[in-house]
Motif scaffolding. Structure first.
Motif, PDB file in Angstrom:
ATOM      1  N   VAL A 183       0.790  -1.072   0.079  1.00 56.92           N
ATOM      2  CA  VAL A 183       0.012   0.036  -0.040  1.00 56.92           C
ATOM      3  C   VAL A 183       0.922   1.144  -0.055  1.00 56.92           C
ATOM      4  O   VAL A 183       1.930   1.038   0.344  1.00 56.92           O
ATOM      5  CB  VAL A 183      -0.885  -0.068   1.226  1.00 56.92           C
ATOM      6  CG1 VAL A 183      -1.852  -1.162   1.277  1.00 56.92           C
ATOM      7  CG2 VAL A 183      -0.174   0.155   2.608  1.00 56.92           C
ATOM      8  N   PHE A 184       0.235   2.322  -0.359  1.00 55.63           N
ATOM      9  CA  PHE A 184       1.092   3.569  -0.403  1.00 55.63           C
ATOM     10  C   PHE A 184       1.253   3.703   1.095  1.00 55.63           C
ATOM     11  O   PHE A 184       0.357   4.011   1.949  1.00 55.63           O
ATOM     12  CB  PHE A 184       0.210   4.667  -1.108  1.00 55.63           C
ATOM     13  CG  PHE A 184       0.922   5.966  -1.636  1.00 55.63           C
ATOM     14  CD1 PHE A 184       1.649   5.860  -2.636  1.00 55.63           C
ATOM     15  CD2 PHE A 184       0.642   7.055  -0.509  1.00 55.63           C
ATOM     16  CE1 PHE A 184       2.417   7.252  -3.094  1.00 55.63           C
ATOM     17  CE2 PHE A 184       1.437   8.254  -1.062  1.00 55.63           C
ATOM     18  CZ  PHE A 184       2.186   8.175  -2.156  1.00 55.63           C
ATOM     19  N   LEU A 213       5.635   3.452  -6.144  1.00 54.37           N
ATOM     20  CA  LEU A 213       4.622   4.471  -5.331  1.00 54.37           C
ATOM     21  C   LEU A 213       3.600   4.686  -6.340  1.00 54.37           C
ATOM     22  O   LEU A 213       2.460   4.551  -5.976  1.00 54.37           O
ATOM     23  CB  LEU A 213       5.255   5.634  -4.845  1.00 54.37           C
ATOM     24  CG  LEU A 213       6.485   5.670  -3.822  1.00 54.37           C
ATOM     25  CD1 LEU A 213       7.039   7.080  -3.609  1.00 54.37           C
ATOM     26  CD2 LEU A 213       5.718   5.125  -2.491  1.00 54.37           C
ATOM     27  N   ASP A 214       4.065   4.714  -7.670  1.00 56.40           N
ATOM     28  CA  ASP A 214       2.988   4.991  -8.726  1.00 56.40           C
ATOM     29  C   ASP A 214       2.084   4.060  -8.669  1.00 56.40           C
ATOM     30  O   ASP A 214       0.853   3.971  -8.765  1.00 56.40           O
ATOM     31  CB  ASP A 214       3.524   5.165 -10.018  1.00 56.40           C
ATOM     32  CG  ASP A 214       4.442   6.416 -10.094  1.00 56.40           C
ATOM     33  OD1 ASP A 214       4.254   7.268  -9.410  1.00 56.40           O
ATOM     34  OD2 ASP A 214       5.127   6.375 -11.008  1.00 56.40           O
ATOM     35  N   SER A 215       2.306   2.518  -8.605  1.00 54.56           N
ATOM     36  CA  SER A 215       1.688   1.261  -8.518  1.00 54.56           C
ATOM     37  C   SER A 215       0.554   1.257  -7.421  1.00 54.56           C
ATOM     38  O   SER A 215      -0.299   0.975  -7.307  1.00 54.56           O
ATOM     39  CB  SER A 215       2.484   0.171  -8.670  1.00 54.56           C
ATOM     40  OG  SER A 215       1.752  -1.082  -8.682  1.00 54.56           O
ATOM     41  N   TRP A 216       1.235   1.567  -6.261  1.00 57.41           N
ATOM     42  CA  TRP A 216       0.388   1.532  -5.194  1.00 57.41           C
ATOM     43  C   TRP A 216      -0.469   2.550  -4.744  1.00 57.41           C
ATOM     44  O   TRP A 216      -1.626   2.225  -4.395  1.00 57.41           O
ATOM     45  CB  TRP A 216       1.336   1.253  -3.721  1.00 57.41           C
ATOM     46  CG  TRP A 216       2.567   0.303  -3.735  1.00 57.41           C
ATOM     47  CD1 TRP A 216       2.646  -0.559  -4.596  1.00 57.41           C
ATOM     48  CD2 TRP A 216       3.859   0.438  -3.114  1.00 57.41           C
ATOM     49  NE1 TRP A 216       3.612  -1.493  -4.393  1.00 57.41           N
ATOM     50  CE2 TRP A 216       4.515  -0.716  -3.435  1.00 57.41           C
ATOM     51  CE3 TRP A 216       4.371   1.471  -2.362  1.00 57.41           C
ATOM     52  CZ2 TRP A 216       5.897  -1.053  -2.854  1.00 57.41           C
ATOM     53  CZ3 TRP A 216       5.619   1.148  -1.778  1.00 57.41           C
ATOM     54  CH2 TRP A 216       6.611  -0.203  -2.027  1.00 57.41           C
ATOM     55  N   ARG A 217       0.013   3.668  -5.417  1.00 59.02           N
ATOM     56  CA  ARG A 217      -1.122   4.788  -5.252  1.00 59.02           C
ATOM     57  C   ARG A 217      -2.457   4.567  -6.013  1.00 59.02           C
ATOM     58  O   ARG A 217      -3.627   4.738  -5.785  1.00 59.02           O
ATOM     59  CB  ARG A 217      -0.521   6.045  -5.591  1.00 59.02           C
ATOM     60  CG  ARG A 217      -1.567   7.285  -5.383  1.00 59.02           C
ATOM     61  CD  ARG A 217      -0.713   8.448  -5.602  1.00 59.02           C
ATOM     62  NE  ARG A 217      -1.204   9.557  -5.193  1.00 59.02           N
ATOM     63  CZ  ARG A 217      -0.802  11.036  -5.411  1.00 59.02           C
ATOM     64  NH1 ARG A 217       0.207  11.068  -6.175  1.00 59.02           N
ATOM     65  NH2 ARG A 217      -1.469  12.083  -4.799  1.00 59.02           N
ATOM     66  N   GLN A 218      -2.123   3.760  -7.330  1.00 59.78           N
ATOM     67  CA  GLN A 218      -3.419   3.242  -8.135  1.00 59.78           C
ATOM     68  C   GLN A 218      -3.873   1.971  -7.722  1.00 59.78           C
ATOM     69  O   GLN A 218      -4.755   1.567  -8.643  1.00 59.78           O
ATOM     70  CB  GLN A 218      -2.903   3.485  -9.485  1.00 59.78           C
ATOM     71  CG  GLN A 218      -2.200   4.821  -9.864  1.00 59.78           C
ATOM     72  CD  GLN A 218      -1.534   4.726 -11.421  1.00 59.78           C
ATOM     73  OE1 GLN A 218      -1.717   3.734 -12.101  1.00 59.78           O
ATOM     74  NE2 GLN A 218      -0.680   5.605 -11.631  1.00 59.78           N
ATOM     75  N   GLY A 264      -2.341  -0.960  -7.423  1.00 55.77           N
ATOM     76  CA  GLY A 264      -1.529  -2.050  -8.054  1.00 55.77           C
ATOM     77  C   GLY A 264      -0.702  -2.533  -6.895  1.00 55.77           C
ATOM     78  O   GLY A 264      -0.623  -2.172  -5.724  1.00 55.77           O
ATOM     79  N   ASN A 265       0.207  -3.696  -7.108  1.00 63.40           N
ATOM     80  CA  ASN A 265       0.918  -4.189  -6.419  1.00 63.40           C
ATOM     81  C   ASN A 265       2.439  -4.693  -7.013  1.00 63.40           C
ATOM     82  O   ASN A 265       2.829  -5.734  -6.705  1.00 63.40           O
ATOM     83  CB  ASN A 265       0.019  -5.669  -5.816  1.00 63.40           C
ATOM     84  CG  ASN A 265       0.774  -6.097  -4.631  1.00 63.40           C
ATOM     85  OD1 ASN A 265       1.089  -5.423  -3.553  1.00 63.40           O
ATOM     86  ND2 ASN A 265       0.940  -7.652  -4.432  1.00 63.40           N
TER      87      ASN A 265
END
Length: 254
Positions: free
Chosen positions: A88-89, A226-231, A233-234
């Motif tokens: 997670v972010f 961070l880009d992935s977790w903010r959206q 993603g994992n």
């Protein structure tokens, strides 16, 4: 003429079963985690030694007396890195931003209002906690730059570090287990934060016995994760961290 066997005990003829039992037992090795492939299966001799039992199928001794795992069974350690964990972010806030770059070394500054929750990126164990801001502009630059901070060893084998916190959460101590999204502290501006509310976020390998602030502060660029977790993603950094450590090891202080 009396039979030569009268008055004497006749022992059942088990040699064939004794020869076959290890072969049958070996066939179960692949279904028994923790049993070494070179023969940790139980020997049938202890079952058949007395000669008192009636003949039975050769599989009976091996199924009724399972082998205990050997010390060198190769059984996975509870702390072995795991893949597929939820990430997670690290800051739970509506108004949040971060740079894709950082001065001097790979890391990211995540900007949010002071007091917003800083949370665990993934399931893991707290490694280190700093509850006292020892930073001084006239002192050494590096060791105490983070001010109040928490570092977490994720169950994926990656260390996640957040610093410049305004407070570290109650009960957050070294050795404590935490879950993804659990609050560790709050965004602040302690240490060398230039009076701006943010969390310094670093990703690195844990270098047990050789560690220091120069590794803990970050060795990889976190923005792609961070880009992935903010959206939602994992994307997982474990492979990149492993590759970095194979190349660099645990370097000494710069």
């Amino acid at each position: 003429m009396p039979s030569p066997t009268i008055g004497r005990r006749v022992r059942p003829a088990y040699p064939i079963l004794l020869l076959l039992a290890p072969v049958l037992a070996a066939g179960c090795a692949t279904t028994r985690p923790g049993v070494p492939p070179d023969g940790a299966a139980p020997t049938p001799s202890a079952v058949w030694a007395t000669g008192e039992q009636p003949a039975a199928p050769a599989a009976t001794p091996t199924t009724s007396r399972p082998a205990s795992p050997a010390p060198s069974s190769g059984k996975p350690s509870p702390s072995a890195p795991r893949a597929g964990l939820r990430h997670v972010f690290p800051v739970r806030a509506d108004n949040v931003d971060y740079h894709t770059t950082h001065g001097a070394y790979p890391a990211t500054d995540v900007f949010a209002d002071c007091g917003e929750p800083f949370v665990a990126v993934t399931d893991g164990k707290v490694l280190e906690v700093s509850r006292v801001d020892r930073y001084s502009k006239s002192g050494p630059q590096g060791p105490d730059n983070g001010g109040l901070s928490v570092s977490l060893l994720g169950d994926d084998g990656v260390r996640y570090y957040g610093s410049h916190l305004s407070v570290v959460g109650a009960g957050i101590e070294a050795g404590v287990r935490v879950r993804a999204g659990q609050q560790l502290g709050k965004v602040g501006r302690t240490g060398n934060a230039n009076n701006v509310c943010h969390v310094h976020f670093g990703i690195s390998p844990p270098c047990t016995g050789k560690d220091g602030w120069w590794i803990r502060r970050g060795v990889l660029w976190p923005a792609r994760y961070l880009d992935s977790w903010r959206q939602g993603g994992n994307r997982e950094p474990a492979a990149e961290v492993t590759t970095w450590q194979r190349k660099h090891g645990c370097p000494k202080a710069p």
